[in-house]
Design a protein around this motif. Structure first.
Motif, PDB file in Angstrom:
ATOM      1  N   PRO A   3       0.834  -1.211   0.000  1.00  0.00           N
ATOM      2  CA  PRO A   3       0.000   0.000   0.000  1.00  0.00           C
ATOM      3  C   PRO A   3       0.868   1.261   0.000  1.00  0.00           C
ATOM      4  O   PRO A   3       1.960   1.278   0.564  1.00  0.00           O
ATOM      5  N   VAL A   4       0.370   2.294  -0.656  1.00  0.00           N
ATOM      6  CA  VAL A   4       1.083   3.568  -0.701  1.00  0.00           C
ATOM      7  C   VAL A   4       0.824   4.308   0.601  1.00  0.00           C
ATOM      8  O   VAL A   4      -0.320   4.529   0.982  1.00  0.00           O
ATOM      9  N   THR A   5       1.892   4.657   1.271  1.00  0.00           N
ATOM     10  CA  THR A   5       1.784   5.444   2.489  1.00  0.00           C
ATOM     11  C   THR A   5       2.592   6.718   2.303  1.00  0.00           C
ATOM     12  O   THR A   5       3.474   6.796   1.434  1.00  0.00           O
ATOM     13  N   GLU A   6       2.286   7.721   3.105  1.00  0.00           N
ATOM     14  CA  GLU A   6       2.919   9.026   2.948  1.00  0.00           C
ATOM     15  C   GLU A   6       4.444   8.961   3.039  1.00  0.00           C
ATOM     16  O   GLU A   6       5.141   9.702   2.362  1.00  0.00           O
ATOM     17  N   ASP A   7       4.971   8.050   3.845  1.00  0.00           N
ATOM     18  CA  ASP A   7       6.425   7.965   3.983  1.00  0.00           C
ATOM     19  C   ASP A   7       7.119   7.470   2.711  1.00  0.00           C
ATOM     20  O   ASP A   7       8.329   7.602   2.573  1.00  0.00           O
ATOM     21  N   LEU A   8       6.373   6.900   1.774  1.00  0.00           N
ATOM     22  CA  LEU A   8       6.947   6.461   0.501  1.00  0.00           C
ATOM     23  C   LEU A   8       6.974   7.577  -0.544  1.00  0.00           C
ATOM     24  O   LEU A   8       7.591   7.429  -1.592  1.00  0.00           O
ATOM     25  N   LEU A   9       6.292   8.681  -0.269  1.00  0.00           N
ATOM     26  CA  LEU A   9       6.208   9.778  -1.238  1.00  0.00           C
ATOM     27  C   LEU A   9       7.323  10.792  -1.006  1.00  0.00           C
ATOM     28  O   LEU A   9       7.596  11.163   0.137  1.00  0.00           O
ATOM     29  N   PRO A  10       7.966  11.251  -2.077  1.00  0.00           N
ATOM     30  CA  PRO A  10       8.962  12.317  -1.904  1.00  0.00           C
ATOM     31  C   PRO A  10       8.277  13.593  -1.421  1.00  0.00           C
ATOM     32  O   PRO A  10       7.183  13.926  -1.866  1.00  0.00           O
ATOM     33  N   ARG A  11       8.914  14.303  -0.499  1.00  0.00           N
ATOM     34  CA  ARG A  11       8.326  15.516   0.079  1.00  0.00           C
ATOM     35  C   ARG A  11       8.766  16.786  -0.635  1.00  0.00           C
ATOM     36  O   ARG A  11       8.174  17.844  -0.443  1.00  0.00           O
ATOM     37  N   ASN A  12       9.839  16.696  -1.426  1.00  0.00           N
ATOM     38  CA  ASN A  12      10.352  17.890  -2.093  1.00  0.00           C
ATOM     39  C   ASN A  12      11.158  17.465  -3.322  1.00  0.00           C
ATOM     40  O   ASN A  12      11.340  16.268  -3.570  1.00  0.00           O
ATOM     41  N   LYS A  13      11.642  18.456  -4.052  1.00  0.00           N
ATOM     42  CA  LYS A  13      12.355  18.160  -5.296  1.00  0.00           C
ATOM     43  C   LYS A  13      13.638  17.382  -5.031  1.00  0.00           C
ATOM     44  O   LYS A  13      13.988  16.476  -5.794  1.00  0.00           O
ATOM     45  N   ALA A  14      14.352  17.704  -3.948  1.00  0.00           N
ATOM     46  CA  ALA A  14      15.584  16.985  -3.626  1.00  0.00           C
ATOM     47  C   ALA A  14      15.306  15.491  -3.456  1.00  0.00           C
ATOM     48  O   ALA A  14      16.088  14.647  -3.912  1.00  0.00           O
ATOM     49  N   GLU A  15      14.186  15.153  -2.831  1.00  0.00           N
ATOM     50  CA  GLU A  15      13.834  13.745  -2.643  1.00  0.00           C
ATOM     51  C   GLU A  15      13.399  13.091  -3.953  1.00  0.00           C
ATOM     52  O   GLU A  15      13.625  11.901  -4.156  1.00  0.00           O
ATOM     53  N   VAL A  16      12.788  13.860  -4.865  1.00  0.00           N
ATOM     54  CA  VAL A  16      12.444  13.324  -6.185  1.00  0.00           C
ATOM     55  C   VAL A  16      13.735  12.996  -6.943  1.00  0.00           C
ATOM     56  O   VAL A  16      13.868  11.926  -7.537  1.00  0.00           O
ATOM     57  N   ILE A  17      14.698  13.927  -6.904  1.00  0.00           N
ATOM     58  CA  ILE A  17      15.983  13.708  -7.583  1.00  0.00           C
ATOM     59  C   ILE A  17      16.676  12.477  -7.007  1.00  0.00           C
ATOM     60  O   ILE A  17      17.180  11.629  -7.756  1.00  0.00           O
ATOM     61  N   GLU A  18      16.663  12.347  -5.689  1.00  0.00           N
ATOM     62  CA  GLU A  18      17.271  11.181  -5.039  1.00  0.00           C
ATOM     63  C   GLU A  18      16.561   9.899  -5.467  1.00  0.00           C
ATOM     64  O   GLU A  18      17.200   8.885  -5.747  1.00  0.00           O
ATOM     65  N   MET A  19      15.224   9.935  -5.553  1.00  0.00           N
ATOM     66  CA  MET A  19      14.439   8.773  -5.956  1.00  0.00           C
ATOM     67  C   MET A  19      14.807   8.340  -7.382  1.00  0.00           C
ATOM     68  O   MET A  19      15.000   7.156  -7.661  1.00  0.00           O
ATOM     69  N   VAL A  20      14.930   9.305  -8.289  1.00  0.00           N
ATOM     70  CA  VAL A  20      15.270   8.995  -9.677  1.00  0.00           C
ATOM     71  C   VAL A  20      16.714   8.502  -9.778  1.00  0.00           C
ATOM     72  O   VAL A  20      16.993   7.513 -10.467  1.00  0.00           O
ATOM     73  N   ASN A  21      17.637   9.168  -9.101  1.00  0.00           N
ATOM     74  CA  ASN A  21      19.048   8.774  -9.150  1.00  0.00           C
ATOM     75  C   ASN A  21      19.288   7.386  -8.578  1.00  0.00           C
ATOM     76  O   ASN A  21      20.177   6.663  -9.021  1.00  0.00           O
ATOM     77  N   SER A  22      18.488   6.988  -7.586  1.00  0.00           N
ATOM     78  CA  SER A  22      18.656   5.667  -6.978  1.00  0.00           C
ATOM     79  C   SER A  22      17.822   4.607  -7.703  1.00  0.00           C
ATOM     80  O   SER A  22      17.722   3.472  -7.239  1.00  0.00           O
ATOM     81  N   VAL A  23      17.213   4.973  -8.803  1.00  0.00           N
ATOM     82  CA  VAL A  23      16.393   4.094  -9.635  1.00  0.00           C
ATOM     83  C   VAL A  23      15.191   3.535  -8.882  1.00  0.00           C
ATOM     84  O   VAL A  23      14.697   2.463  -9.167  1.00  0.00           O
ATOM     85  N   GLU A  24      14.708   4.294  -7.898  1.00  0.00           N
ATOM     86  CA  GLU A  24      13.478   3.921  -7.185  1.00  0.00           C
ATOM     87  C   GLU A  24      12.260   4.553  -7.850  1.00  0.00           C
ATOM     88  O   GLU A  24      11.134   4.350  -7.407  1.00  0.00           O
ATOM     89  N   GLY A  25      12.487   5.341  -8.894  1.00  0.00           N
ATOM     90  CA  GLY A  25      11.399   5.987  -9.611  1.00  0.00           C
ATOM     91  C   GLY A  25      11.905   6.590 -10.896  1.00  0.00           C
ATOM     92  O   GLY A  25      13.105   6.590 -11.174  1.00  0.00           O
ATOM     93  N   ASN A  26      10.968   7.086 -11.681  1.00  0.00           N
ATOM     94  CA  ASN A  26      11.306   7.738 -12.945  1.00  0.00           C
ATOM     95  C   ASN A  26      10.157   8.650 -13.368  1.00  0.00           C
ATOM     96  O   ASN A  26       9.085   8.630 -12.777  1.00  0.00           O
ATOM     97  N   GLY A  27      10.408   9.440 -14.399  1.00  0.00           N
ATOM     98  CA  GLY A  27       9.341  10.266 -14.954  1.00  0.00           C
ATOM     99  C   GLY A  27       8.170   9.386 -15.362  1.00  0.00           C
ATOM    100  O   GLY A  27       8.356   8.269 -15.853  1.00  0.00           O
ATOM    101  N   PHE A  28       6.959   9.883 -15.150  1.00  0.00           N
ATOM    102  CA  PHE A  28       5.749   9.090 -15.388  1.00  0.00           C
ATOM    103  C   PHE A  28       5.718   8.542 -16.804  1.00  0.00           C
ATOM    104  O   PHE A  28       5.886   9.271 -17.773  1.00  0.00           O
ATOM    105  N   HIS A  29       5.507   7.226 -16.904  1.00  0.00           N
ATOM    106  CA  HIS A  29       5.400   6.478 -18.153  1.00  0.00           C
ATOM    107  C   HIS A  29       6.662   6.520 -19.009  1.00  0.00           C
ATOM    108  O   HIS A  29       6.616   6.157 -20.175  1.00  0.00           O
TER     109      HIS A  29
END
Length: 197
Positions: A105-131
């Motif tokens: 389940p998606v919980t708030e702690d799994l969501l990036p809170r700011n741009k720095a966390e989005v960049i970290e998520m993408v760099n660590s291959v835990e996420g990517n641009g939608f589709h």
């Protein structure tokens, strides 16, 4: 059906606090026609409490601070409000979060809170641009690399391409309504973006 209405009422009653800033508009019709996506989207636009809207899919989960950040953007940068009022929409970059476990389940702690966390998520291959891992036509023009590298500007130009269907911030009075006769799944959103363009 009556059961659907009962389930809806129970859901609202059980979630009164979480839904205190939410309004519901129910459309009832006796029809065998496909689901009325566009009439419902227009109904939502017409009943907005303010002049600005965010158009996103129902399965899109905004970051926990997104509303406050958009309000701050308006307060900090008068050009953003002026651009929106003069028939410009702003694309909101959407990202996919790869879940650590299947069916988690998606919980708030799994969501990036700011741009720095989005960049970290993408760099660590835990996420990517939608589709972007599959069909990139719908969101590719967002130019995720530029968004990720942008450290100074609140916005930058994007070139519209056919089949583009991003999440947007827009001014309600300057945006055309969805074509009411378009029902069911497929082509209803990107045709709206074609008209906006």
């Amino acid at each position: 059906s009556t059961d659907d209405i009962d389930s809806f009422v129970i859901f609202v009653e059980e979630n009164v606090l979480a839904l205190r800033h939410t309004s519901f508009h129910v459309v009832l019709e006796k029809s065998s026609l496909p689901y009325p996506h566009n009439p419902l989207r227009n109904l939502a636009m017409e009943n907005l409490g303010g002049d600005f809207l965010v158009a996103a899919d129902v399965d899109f989960i905004p970051s926990p601070e997104s509303h406050r950040r958009l309000v701050d953007l308006f307060a900090r940068n008068a050009r953003v409000r002026q651009k929106l009022i003069t028939k410009t929409v702003m694309v909101l970059a959407g990202f996919e979060r790869h879940m650590p476990k299947p069916n988690q389940p998606v919980t708030e702690d799994l969501l990036p809170r700011n741009k720095a966390e989005v960049i970290e998520m993408v760099n660590s291959v835990e996420g990517n641009g939608f589709h972007m891992a599959g069909s990139s036509a719908g969101h590719g023009p967002t130019n995720f690399e530029k968004w990720l590298g942008n450290r100074t500007d609140d916005f930058y130009g994007i070139e519209y391409k056919n089949i583009f269907e991003p999440y947007i911030l827009g001014y309600k009075r300057g945006i055309p309504r969805y074509w009411q006769d378009f029902r069911g799944y497929g082509y209803n959103k990107f045709s709206w973006f074609f008209e906006i363009n």
